[in-house]
Motif scaffolding. Structure first.
Motif, PDB file in Angstrom:
ATOM      1  N   MET A 110       0.876  -1.230  -0.090  1.00  0.00           N
ATOM      2  CA  MET A 110      -0.135   0.044   0.082  1.00  0.00           C
ATOM      3  C   MET A 110       0.850   1.373   0.012  1.00  0.00           C
ATOM      4  SD  MET A 110      -2.957  -1.049   2.851  1.00  0.00           S
ATOM      5  CE  MET A 110      -3.940   0.596   2.609  1.00  0.00           C
ATOM      6  N   ARG A 133      -2.229   8.560   2.245  1.00  0.00           N
ATOM      7  CA  ARG A 133      -0.947   8.973   2.414  1.00  0.00           C
ATOM      8  C   ARG A 133      -0.918  10.309   3.014  1.00  0.00           C
ATOM      9  NH1 ARG A 133       3.991   6.420   1.055  1.00  0.00           N
ATOM     10  NH2 ARG A 133       5.308   8.005   1.426  1.00  0.00           N
ATOM     11  N   LYS A 150      18.284   7.194   5.144  1.00  0.00           N
ATOM     12  CA  LYS A 150      16.749   7.133   5.655  1.00  0.00           C
ATOM     13  C   LYS A 150      16.867   6.921   7.066  1.00  0.00           C
ATOM     14  CE  LYS A 150      12.332   5.203   5.098  1.00  0.00           C
ATOM     15  NZ  LYS A 150      11.556   4.122   4.624  1.00  0.00           N
ATOM     16  N   LEU A 159       5.749  11.401  11.366  1.00  0.00           N
ATOM     17  CA  LEU A 159       4.418  10.891  10.727  1.00  0.00           C
ATOM     18  C   LEU A 159       3.481  10.556  11.905  1.00  0.00           C
ATOM     19  CD1 LEU A 159       3.505   8.498   7.805  1.00  0.00           C
ATOM     20  CD2 LEU A 159       2.327   8.500  10.066  1.00  0.00           C
ATOM     21  N   ASP A 178       9.633  -2.775   4.569  1.00  0.00           N
ATOM     22  CA  ASP A 178      11.018  -3.115   4.171  1.00  0.00           C
ATOM     23  C   ASP A 178      11.481  -4.372   4.844  1.00  0.00           C
ATOM     24  OD1 ASP A 178      13.919  -3.365   4.287  1.00  0.00           O
ATOM     25  OD2 ASP A 178      14.387  -1.070   4.688  1.00  0.00           O
ATOM     26  N   TYR A 181      13.469  -4.541   7.884  1.00  0.00           N
ATOM     27  CA  TYR A 181      13.375  -3.771   9.078  1.00  0.00           C
ATOM     28  C   TYR A 181      12.137  -4.312   9.803  1.00  0.00           C
ATOM     29  CZ  TYR A 181      13.651   0.979  11.414  1.00  0.00           C
ATOM     30  OH  TYR A 181      13.856   1.996  12.418  1.00  0.00           O
ATOM     31  N   THR A 183      11.293  -3.427  13.025  1.00  0.00           N
ATOM     32  CA  THR A 183      10.837  -2.687  14.166  1.00  0.00           C
ATOM     33  C   THR A 183       9.680  -1.763  13.577  1.00  0.00           C
ATOM     34  OG1 THR A 183      13.169  -2.631  15.098  1.00  0.00           O
ATOM     35  CG2 THR A 183      11.225  -0.810  16.066  1.00  0.00           C
ATOM     36  N   TYR A 185       5.767  -0.084  15.290  1.00  0.00           N
ATOM     37  CA  TYR A 185       5.249   0.769  16.647  1.00  0.00           C
ATOM     38  C   TYR A 185       3.575   0.573  16.725  1.00  0.00           C
ATOM     39  CZ  TYR A 185       4.412   4.773  13.550  1.00  0.00           C
ATOM     40  OH  TYR A 185       4.053   5.428  12.442  1.00  0.00           O
TER      41      TYR A 185
HETATM   42  N1  WAQ Z   1       1.298   7.828   4.801  1.00  0.00           N
HETATM   43  C1  WAQ Z   1       0.505   6.876   5.267  1.00  0.00           C
HETATM   44  N2  WAQ Z   1       1.031   5.620   5.215  1.00  0.00           N
HETATM   45  C2  WAQ Z   1       2.009   5.473   4.989  1.00  0.00           C
HETATM   46  C3  WAQ Z   1       2.951   6.345   4.557  1.00  0.00           C
HETATM   47  C4  WAQ Z   1       2.481   7.777   4.634  1.00  0.00           C
HETATM   48  N3  WAQ Z   1       3.280   8.915   4.340  1.00  0.00           N
HETATM   49  N4  WAQ Z   1       4.328   6.030   4.374  1.00  0.00           N
HETATM   50  C5  WAQ Z   1       4.086   4.586   4.382  1.00  0.00           C
HETATM   51  N5  WAQ Z   1       3.037   4.192   4.738  1.00  0.00           N
HETATM   52  C6  WAQ Z   1       2.515   3.012   4.942  1.00  0.00           C
HETATM   53  C7  WAQ Z   1       2.438   2.135   3.799  1.00  0.00           C
HETATM   54  O1  WAQ Z   1       1.332   1.218   3.811  1.00  0.00           O
HETATM   55  C8  WAQ Z   1       3.742   1.365   3.786  1.00  0.00           C
HETATM   56  O2  WAQ Z   1       3.365  -0.022   3.197  1.00  0.00           O
HETATM   57  C9  WAQ Z   1       3.745   1.120   5.397  1.00  0.00           C
HETATM   58  O3  WAQ Z   1       3.226   2.179   5.900  1.00  0.00           O
HETATM   59  C10 WAQ Z   1       5.297   0.765   5.648  1.00  0.00           C
HETATM   60  O4  WAQ Z   1       5.780   1.932   5.263  1.00  0.00           O
HETATM   61  O5  WAQ Z   1      10.788   3.448  15.706  1.00  0.00           O
HETATM   62  O6  WAQ Z   1       9.697   2.583   7.510  1.00  0.00           O
HETATM   63  O7  WAQ Z   1       8.010   3.402   4.956  1.00  0.00           O
HETATM   64  O8  WAQ Z   1      12.241   2.281  14.288  1.00  0.00           O
HETATM   65  O9  WAQ Z   1       8.209   1.045   5.342  1.00  0.00           O
HETATM   66  C11 WAQ Z   1       8.835   2.285  11.543  1.00  0.00           C
HETATM   67  C12 WAQ Z   1      10.175   2.889  12.440  1.00  0.00           C
HETATM   68  C13 WAQ Z   1       9.360   2.485  10.165  1.00  0.00           C
HETATM   69  C14 WAQ Z   1      10.037   2.077  13.592  1.00  0.00           C
HETATM   70  C15 WAQ Z   1       8.238   2.433   9.295  1.00  0.00           C
HETATM   71  O10 WAQ Z   1       7.648   2.513   7.013  1.00  0.00           O
HETATM   72  C16 WAQ Z   1      11.150   2.581  14.640  1.00  0.00           C
HETATM   73  C17 WAQ Z   1       8.446   2.356   7.779  1.00  0.00           C
HETATM   74  P1  WAQ Z   1       7.617   2.146   5.461  1.00  0.00           P
END
Ligand code: WAQ
Ligand code: MG
Length: 238
Positions: A110, A133, A150, A159, A178, A181, A183, A185
């Protein structure tokens, strides 16, 4: 001095690869565009075929300042324990925490987040494949140094802080898409609960869910999440 919204989205063969959103000063725009295009080309999900970068001027008076959420690291050893903690954290907000967990761990690729009504446990975003988004946000006063490469956690806290600042959002659950990745929350009541080992390494799981207050004006909420320019204040943390 003016601010600019800089947004990037990248895809390959119609599949979402990467996206990012920043709010920066004019002199930072070229470097941020370069960094975001590089991110799309070196993404762990694969090199993006198409990258779109949008730069838009913002008036300073259009920018809302919100506080950063507090961060608490939970002791988690395994994905199954992570799910137990998510369940426990969400229980006071919704009777459908299992549905939220199921939806979040089964979604793939997504671009945005799902909206789940706390009372009914049903999805309420207009495009369930894309999600909503969250855009037009950044950390306030964050230096380029802090954003080299990143910094997934810091971006996630930005966010989560924008999302948590809206009164109609009760909680957020996030799993990175990823594969390396692991971790994630849960953000609830102004606290970002960091959950290590939320998924197995190599897993293509990854999504976000926002749990929405009963009776929320969903259209107004989506407009806030997508379009309202928000700077997240980290000053108190430093
Ligand atoms: N708005 C809404 N949903 C989003 C957005 C956004 N700007 N960016 C990502 N997503 C949703 C989308 O469905 C992605 O598939 C999912 O979130 C994961 O996105 O404390 O990197 O960019 O170390 O892979 C968590 C950090 C990192 C935890 C999350 O998300 C920590 C991360 P990713
Ligand atoms: Mg990602």
């Amino acid at each position: 001095m003016n601010y600019f919204s800089v947004r990037m989205r990248a895809d390959s063969a119609g599949q979402h690869i990467s996206g990012a959103e920043r709010i920066v000063r004019e002199y930072e725009v070229p470097a941020v565009c370069a960094a975001l295009s590089e991110r799309a080309l070196t993404h762990p999900k694969g090199m993006a075929e198409n990258t779109f970068i949008t730069v838009e001027a913002l008036a300073e008076s259009d920018i809302l300042h919100v506080p950063a959420v507090g961060v608490k690291v939970e002791a988690v050893q395994s994905p199954s324990q992570a799910r137990d903690i998510i369940e426990e954290l969400l229980r006071p907000m919704t009777a459908h925490s299992q549905v939220v967990i199921e939806e979040t761990f089964s979604a793939r690729n997504m671009r945005g987040a799902m909206l789940i009504a706390a009372d009914a446990g049903t999805r309420c975003e207009p495009d369930a494949r894309r999600g909503v988004r969250v855009s037009h946000m950044d950390a306030c006063g964050a230096s380029e140094e802090e954003f080299k490469g990143k910094d997934a956690a810091r971006e996630a806290i930005v966010l989560a802080s924008k999302v948590a600042a809206h009164p109609d959002v009760l909680a957020e659950v996030c799993v990175s898409d990823d594969p390396a990745y692991t971790t994630g929350y849960v953000c609830i009541d102004g606290t970002y609960h960091r959950l290590p080992h939320i998924k197995e390494p190599g897993s293509d799981e990854g999504a976000r869910a926002f749990i929405i207050k009963p009776g929320a004006d969903v259209e107004a909420l989506i407009d806030y999440l997508e379009n309202r320019a928000v700077l997240v204040d980290f000053e108190a943390e430093k």
